[in-house]
Motif scaffolding. Structure first.
Motif, PDB file in Angstrom:
ATOM      1  N   THR A 165      54.156  32.469  45.903  1.00 49.46           N
ATOM      2  CA  THR A 165      54.869  32.638  47.044  1.00 49.46           C
ATOM      3  C   THR A 165      56.208  33.336  46.826  1.00 49.46           C
ATOM      4  O   THR A 165      56.378  33.945  45.630  1.00 49.46           O
ATOM      5  N   ALA A 166      57.084  33.388  47.933  1.00 46.49           N
ATOM      6  CA  ALA A 166      58.173  34.019  47.861  1.00 46.49           C
ATOM      7  C   ALA A 166      58.159  35.457  47.263  1.00 46.49           C
ATOM      8  O   ALA A 166      58.705  36.047  46.415  1.00 46.49           O
ATOM      9  N   LEU A 167      57.079  36.113  47.842  1.00 55.07           N
ATOM     10  CA  LEU A 167      56.785  37.649  47.147  1.00 55.07           C
ATOM     11  C   LEU A 167      57.978  38.413  47.530  1.00 55.07           C
ATOM     12  O   LEU A 167      58.362  38.500  48.964  1.00 55.07           O
ATOM     13  N   LYS A 168      58.380  39.454  46.991  1.00 53.11           N
ATOM     14  CA  LYS A 168      59.238  40.353  47.057  1.00 53.11           C
ATOM     15  C   LYS A 168      58.606  41.914  46.701  1.00 53.11           C
ATOM     16  O   LYS A 168      58.024  41.833  45.777  1.00 53.11           O
ATOM     17  N   GLY A 169      58.873  42.955  47.840  1.00 53.88           N
ATOM     18  CA  GLY A 169      58.344  44.110  47.491  1.00 53.88           C
ATOM     19  C   GLY A 169      56.894  44.190  48.230  1.00 53.88           C
ATOM     20  O   GLY A 169      56.499  43.320  48.760  1.00 53.88           O
ATOM     21  N   LEU A 170      56.689  45.355  48.569  1.00 52.42           N
ATOM     22  CA  LEU A 170      55.440  45.745  49.313  1.00 52.42           C
ATOM     23  C   LEU A 170      54.074  46.067  48.631  1.00 52.42           C
ATOM     24  O   LEU A 170      54.643  46.705  47.682  1.00 52.42           O
ATOM     25  N   GLY A 171      52.931  46.057  49.274  1.00 51.33           N
ATOM     26  CA  GLY A 171      51.841  46.901  48.720  1.00 51.33           C
ATOM     27  C   GLY A 171      51.247  46.224  47.757  1.00 51.33           C
ATOM     28  O   GLY A 171      50.447  46.683  46.780  1.00 51.33           O
ATOM     29  N   PHE A 172      51.449  44.764  47.524  1.00 46.35           N
ATOM     30  CA  PHE A 172      50.418  44.051  46.649  1.00 46.35           C
ATOM     31  C   PHE A 172      50.211  42.579  47.202  1.00 46.35           C
ATOM     32  O   PHE A 172      50.743  42.093  48.108  1.00 46.35           O
ATOM     33  N   THR A 173      49.443  42.009  46.528  1.00 41.24           N
ATOM     34  CA  THR A 173      48.970  40.665  46.780  1.00 41.24           C
ATOM     35  C   THR A 173      48.801  40.080  45.318  1.00 41.24           C
ATOM     36  O   THR A 173      48.779  40.729  44.231  1.00 41.24           O
ATOM     37  N   ASP A 197      45.209  48.637  49.204  1.00 38.73           N
ATOM     38  CA  ASP A 197      44.169  49.701  49.482  1.00 38.73           C
ATOM     39  C   ASP A 197      44.793  51.015  50.134  1.00 38.73           C
ATOM     40  O   ASP A 197      44.155  52.088  49.808  1.00 38.73           O
ATOM     41  N   GLY A 198      46.013  50.931  50.583  1.00 38.24           N
ATOM     42  CA  GLY A 198      46.487  52.177  51.230  1.00 38.24           C
ATOM     43  C   GLY A 198      47.105  53.161  50.059  1.00 38.24           C
ATOM     44  O   GLY A 198      47.380  54.184  50.364  1.00 38.24           O
ATOM     45  N   LEU A 199      47.083  52.692  49.006  1.00 42.39           N
ATOM     46  CA  LEU A 199      47.678  53.602  47.826  1.00 42.39           C
ATOM     47  C   LEU A 199      46.789  54.845  47.642  1.00 42.39           C
ATOM     48  O   LEU A 199      45.438  54.701  47.404  1.00 42.39           O
ATOM     49  N   GLN A 200      47.365  56.302  47.693  1.00 43.62           N
ATOM     50  CA  GLN A 200      46.596  57.146  47.215  1.00 43.62           C
ATOM     51  C   GLN A 200      46.788  57.252  45.556  1.00 43.62           C
ATOM     52  O   GLN A 200      47.269  58.241  45.331  1.00 43.62           O
ATOM     53  N   ALA A 201      46.293  56.423  44.803  1.00 43.09           N
ATOM     54  CA  ALA A 201      46.205  56.637  43.743  1.00 43.09           C
ATOM     55  C   ALA A 201      45.070  56.124  42.743  1.00 43.09           C
ATOM     56  O   ALA A 201      44.273  55.207  43.355  1.00 43.09           O
ATOM     57  N   ASN A 202      44.679  56.726  41.623  1.00 42.26           N
ATOM     58  CA  ASN A 202      43.378  56.148  40.894  1.00 42.26           C
ATOM     59  C   ASN A 202      43.650  56.037  39.381  1.00 42.26           C
ATOM     60  O   ASN A 202      42.758  56.032  38.804  1.00 42.26           O
ATOM     61  N   GLU A 203      44.849  55.984  39.053  1.00 42.04           N
ATOM     62  CA  GLU A 203      45.186  55.637  37.557  1.00 42.04           C
ATOM     63  C   GLU A 203      46.307  55.006  37.482  1.00 42.04           C
ATOM     64  O   GLU A 203      47.497  55.405  38.100  1.00 42.04           O
ATOM     65  N   ILE A 204      46.254  53.995  36.634  1.00 39.66           N
ATOM     66  CA  ILE A 204      47.668  53.161  36.496  1.00 39.66           C
ATOM     67  C   ILE A 204      48.215  53.886  35.035  1.00 39.66           C
ATOM     68  O   ILE A 204      47.588  53.785  33.970  1.00 39.66           O
ATOM     69  N   VAL A 205      49.300  54.429  35.285  1.00 42.80           N
ATOM     70  CA  VAL A 205      50.100  55.144  34.321  1.00 42.80           C
ATOM     71  C   VAL A 205      51.072  54.417  33.416  1.00 42.80           C
ATOM     72  O   VAL A 205      50.969  54.513  32.269  1.00 42.80           O
TER      73      VAL A 205
END
Lengths: 114, 204
Positions: free
Chosen positions: B105-113, B128-136
């Protein structure tokens, strides 16, 4: 906000050792440092810190308490594994604590993509 | 750099950064003698201990039930009255216990669960909305109210599934461990840099 500073054994951190802007740092107690950010932010979203040591040792950093007000205050502690306790870091030009703090500055929702 | 976090426009266009943090465990507080229903999202306070916790959930069986709390400060005591700022009123029936399987709980930041996967292991799933296909690059840090010989590690990462595992390692126990009862200062922080390999390079 990014920065780094040099612990100074049992003494106060030398302000001149600070790199980066917008914060002050103080040695609170053994192995415990308090960073106070001087700018105002809506929220501290995430925080990272990494210990730099001239000689390898079984120490790592933990974030401690956070006072997440408009000018956040973050504690960083140095944990010594073999000592099973917080510990100070010997003064050395290559003994430093490096950190990155990620802040949210408004309620505006970011968007993804280019 | 005082801007929102995603995208960070100072970075090359093909890079996106997701920074966030979450409270990795909640606590369950059993109650009885309920005279008014609790409201998730409000703070519950102990009348004797003055301990507080954010109500993340309420399993309400009428007079009895269990509150799921996060960000607990202080120690609730058995048989003390507890109230929230609305109608919630009951009496503690036991003590707060760790409930690691409850969703962080108490998530901070956006774009993740994030979800509790197993003992001492959490899985962050990027949006899903991220236009990315590699974790750098991925990095995590443990925040603990009280110092302990624990740190976090990055586990398995999958760019295609957009997942990153984060585990808490306890040195003396030589094992992954849960963090126990939640506290406002017991959190996991992380930063992930993602690359969209289809995007043109803009450096130079």
């Amino acid at each position: 906000m990014v920065g780094s500073f040099a612990p100074n054994s049992t003494s106060e951190v030398d302000a001149a050792s600070r790199k980066g802007l917008g914060y002050t740092v103080a040695r609170t107690s053994t192995g415990l440092f308090t960073i106070t950010f001087t700018d105002t932010f809506a929220d501290l979203v995430a925080f990272e810190a990494q210990l730099q040591l001239v000689t390898g040792d079984d120490k790592f950093l933990q974030m401690g308490t956070l006072v997440n007000t408009s000018t956040p205050v973050v504690q960083i502690r140095v944990w010594d594994v073999s000592g099973a306790a917080v510990a100070d870091v010997t003064a050395n030009a290559n003994n430093r604590i490096n950190f990155v703090a990620w802040f949210r500055n408004s309620a505006a929702k970011p968007t993804y993509g280019a | 750099m005082k801007r929102n976090l995603a995208p960070v426009r100072a970075l090359p266009r093909e890079l996106t950064v997701i920074a966030g943090s979450f409270a990795p465990a909640s606590g369950s507080l059993p109650y009885d003698g309920q005279s008014g229903n609790f409201t998730p999202g409000l703070v519950v306070t102990g009348g004797t201990s003055m301990a507080t916790g954010l109500i993340a959930g309420d399993t309400d069986a009428g007079a009895t039930g269990t509150l799921v709390l996060t960000g607990v400060v202080g120690t609730f005591v058995d048989n003390e009255a507890i109230t929230d700022s609305s109608t919630g009123a009951a009496v503690v029936n036991g003590s707060l216990t760790a409930a690691a399987a409850n969703a962080p709980t108490a998530l901070k930041g956006l774009g993740f669960t994030v979800a509790w996967t197993s003992a001492g292991l959490w899985t962050v799933t990027l949006g899903d909305g991220l236009q990315a296909n590699e974790i750098v690059h991925a990095k995590a840090m443990l925040q603990l109210k009280t110092g302990a010989d624990r740190f976090v590690e990055i586990g398995t990462m999958s760019a295609s599934a957009r997942t990153i595992e984060i585990r808490v390692w306890d040195v003396s126990a030589a094992a992954v461990v849960d963090l126990g009862v939640a506290d406002a200062d017991n959190r996991i922080h992380f930063v992930v840099f993602l690359r969209n390999t289809a995007a043109p390079l803009t450096r130079g």
